[in-house]
Each structure stands twice: as C-alpha cells, then as structure tokens.
Design an enzyme around this catalytic site. Structure first.
Site, PDB file in Angstrom:
ATOM      1  N   GLY A 115      35.777 -16.131 -30.428  1.00 41.24           N
ATOM      2  CA  GLY A 115      34.962 -14.978 -30.834  1.00 41.24           C
ATOM      3  C   GLY A 115      35.035 -13.833 -29.843  1.00 41.24           C
ATOM      4  O   GLY A 115      34.808 -12.670 -30.210  1.00 41.24           O
ATOM      5  N   ALA A 168      32.463 -18.154 -29.275  1.00 41.77           N
ATOM      6  CA  ALA A 168      31.121 -18.495 -29.747  1.00 41.77           C
ATOM      7  C   ALA A 168      30.537 -19.549 -28.823  1.00 41.77           C
ATOM      8  O   ALA A 168      31.272 -20.362 -28.251  1.00 41.77           O
ATOM      9  CB  ALA A 168      31.204 -19.033 -31.166  1.00 41.77           C
ATOM     10  N   GLU A 192      38.058 -12.066 -30.848  1.00 43.03           N
ATOM     11  CA  GLU A 192      37.762 -11.372 -32.115  1.00 43.03           C
ATOM     12  C   GLU A 192      36.923 -10.116 -31.870  1.00 43.03           C
ATOM     13  O   GLU A 192      37.101  -9.100 -32.543  1.00 43.03           O
ATOM     14  CB  GLU A 192      37.053 -12.338 -33.065  1.00 43.03           C
ATOM     15  CG  GLU A 192      38.006 -13.425 -33.550  1.00 43.03           C
ATOM     16  CD  GLU A 192      37.311 -14.517 -34.332  1.00 43.03           C
ATOM     17  OE1 GLU A 192      36.339 -15.100 -33.805  1.00 43.03           O
ATOM     18  OE2 GLU A 192      37.717 -14.791 -35.464  1.00 43.03           O
ATOM     19  N   GLU A 202      40.199 -22.175 -31.847  1.00 43.93           N
ATOM     20  CA  GLU A 202      39.360 -22.863 -32.836  1.00 43.93           C
ATOM     21  C   GLU A 202      40.036 -24.090 -33.441  1.00 43.93           C
ATOM     22  O   GLU A 202      39.380 -25.087 -33.750  1.00 43.93           O
ATOM     23  CB  GLU A 202      38.960 -21.905 -33.972  1.00 43.93           C
ATOM     24  CG  GLU A 202      38.006 -20.797 -33.556  1.00 43.93           C
ATOM     25  CD  GLU A 202      38.692 -19.566 -32.969  1.00 43.93           C
ATOM     26  OE1 GLU A 202      39.915 -19.615 -32.708  1.00 43.93           O
ATOM     27  OE2 GLU A 202      37.995 -18.560 -32.760  1.00 43.93           O
TER      28      GLU A 202
END
Ligand code: COA
Length: 259
Positions: free
Chosen positions: A117, A72, A120, A140
């Site tokens: 992300g 992200a 992911e 994270e």
C-alpha cells in the site's frame, strides 16, 4: 521557515507548512510507517485540508525514520471476513482518491521501504522522487492476496504490462535505480539530498499559478482514463479556463511589458 497553522489534529502524521508546500510525514517508524486505518484517515484529512487552503500549491507525502511506508498495517488485517462487508469498506473514499482529488500536485518523497500500500500511495501521487536507498515492491502475493490500493492498475500504467506482471506475480523488491529505469519513479537522488532535491522540485512547481497547476494536473491525469479525442476535448475546455483566469492575464501582461 515552517509555519504553525491550524490543520487537522493528527497522531500518526506530522503536518508542516513551508511557504506554499504542505508536507505530510507518516510517523510510525517503529512499524516502518505501515498504513493503519487511523493513518489513512489522517492522510485523507490532511490532503483535503491542504487542497482547501488557497496558498498551498504543492503537497509532499513522505515518511519518518528512513521508510516511506511498508504497506497496509498487517497487524490490523482481519482474518476471515465477510466479502460484502470488505467490499463496502474498500468502496469508501480512500487515500488514493484523496490524492487524485487534491487540486494541487502531490509529490511522494520516498526513502527506504515503499511496499504494498505504500507503493500504491506513491503511485497514486502526481510525481515520485526517491533516495537511492529506496526499495519498492508489491509483496501481497506472498500473503496469498493481491494489491488492493490500485497496484494492479497503476503499476502497469507506469511501467508497462510485462514489468508490472513480473513485480506483482513474483512479489520481488526492486531498488531505486531499477525503479527509475522502469519508470516507477521520476527522479532518484543521493540519500542525503532527498529533502533538498524535493524542495527544488517543489520550488519549480509552486512558482506557477495555482489554477494552472490544478488544471494541468486534471488534464494530465485524465489522459490515463480517456480516449484521445475525449482527452483532447477536455484539454481545450481546461485551457479556456486557464486562459481566462486573472493569473493568466497578469502573467501575460507582465511578459508583454517585459516586467
Ligand atoms: N504492517 C504491520 N507491521 C509492520 C509492517 C506492516 N506492513 N511492516 C513492518 N511492520 C512492523 C514489524 O512487524 C515490526 O514490528 P515489531 O517490532 O513490533 O515486531 C517492525 O515493523 C519492524 O519490522 P521488521 O520486519 O523487524 O523490520 P525490517 O527492517 O527487518 O523489515 C520490512 C522491514 C518492511 C521488509 C518487513 O517488515 C516486511 O516485510 N513487512 C511487511 C511488508 C508487506 O508485506 N507489506 C504489504 C502488506 S499488504
């Protein structure tokens, strides 16, 4: 040959179509392809467009500049936020869902950083092919948060509970060979062969009929969510749909007539 086709207008993503394959390249190399709001929205628009375009039979998601995606976009990360507002935002339709709902196989072609992300997004895809230079991780925890794009659920499904726990609790990065050994990716190739090997993989998929690809994707993905008996029942329903398709009748006739 790459064709110019009408598709969604994008600023952070390069969309190209080559025969039956649409390729979406996240194009923010100066930010290691970090996924900001605009990029995620463009990914959703392109996935939906590719899924709605009848002659596309596979989608490749990748990055430019030697990275897949470094997670992200932390530059966008809010400080203190209202948890209810954040929950509402995270409940909106997200890119991971668009990948699942795309009726054709989505393949993550991974070079360089595939973190947070980005990892992911790769895990949400139907297949993952990586170069030997790829690096994976869910960092994270170092930011005192946890994965929020499905990492805590999809990683254990791919690599098992213990290895997922290790990666998420430590935030450690792993190389491509380790990712292959753990089952996080299906194929690792030398760096210079990533595009060719992905093309070969796509060719072996896109020679098959689109309805069969759609139904096979749906059936296999359902196995991660359904108890065995329900999954077997769904498989029967989907097989009946495949078996009665025009494409199936034609391919069976071709086999019988030795065409
Ligand atoms: N969000 C926003 N910007 C990011 C980013 C991210 N997730 N990852 C990298 N960038 C930016 C850096 O801020 C830097 O921008 P700048 O040149 O304007 O300062 C640029 O990309 C290059 O990053 P840099 O750290 O200098 O490159 P590197 O090759 O040494 O390291 C990473 C690359 C990916 C290992 C490192 O940037 C990193 O750890 N990023 C954060 C990864 C992360 O925690 N992701 C999960 C988020 S929940």
């Amino acid at each position: 040959m790459t064709e110019d086709r009408p598709g969604p207008v994008t600023a952070n993503l390069v969309l190209s179509v080559d025969d039956a394959v649409a390729t979406l390249r996240i194009d923010r190399p100066e930010k290691r392809n970090a996924l900001d709001t605009a990029t995620r929205a463009e990914l959703i628009a392109c996935l939906d467009w590719a899924g709605a375009t009848p002659d596309i039979r596979a989608v490749v998601v990748t990055g430019t500049g030697g990275s897949f995606a470094a997670g992200a976009d932390l530059g966008e990360a809010p400080g203190q936020v209202d948890p209810l507002a954040m929950r509402a935002m995270l409940r909106e339709r997200r890119v991971y869902q668009a990948v699942a709902e795309c009726p054709v196989p989505v393949i993550a072609m991974i070079d360089g950083y595939c973190l947070g992300g980005g990892c992911e997004l790769a895990m949400a895809a139907d297949l993952r092919i990586a170069s030997e230079n790829a690096t994976f991780g869910q960092p994270e925890i170092a930011l005192a948060i946890i994965p929020g794009g499905g990492g805590t659920q999809r990683l254990p499904r791919l690599v098992g509970l213990g290895q997922a726990m290790r990666l998420i609790l430590t935030g450690d990065r792993i190389d491509a060979a380790t990712a292959l050994r753990l089952g996080l990716v299906e194929q690792v190739v030398p760096a210079g062969r990533l595009e060719t090997a992905t093309r070969d993989l796509c060719d072996r998929i896109t020679r098959h009929a689109r309805p069969a690809l759609t139904l096979a994707k749906q059936a296999v993905r359902a196995s991660a969510e359904l108890p065995l008996q329900a999954g077997l029942a769904l498989e029967t329903e989907l097989l009946c749909l495949a078996w009665t398709s025009d494409e199936s009748a034609e391919r069976l006739a071709a086999f019988r007539q030795k065409r």
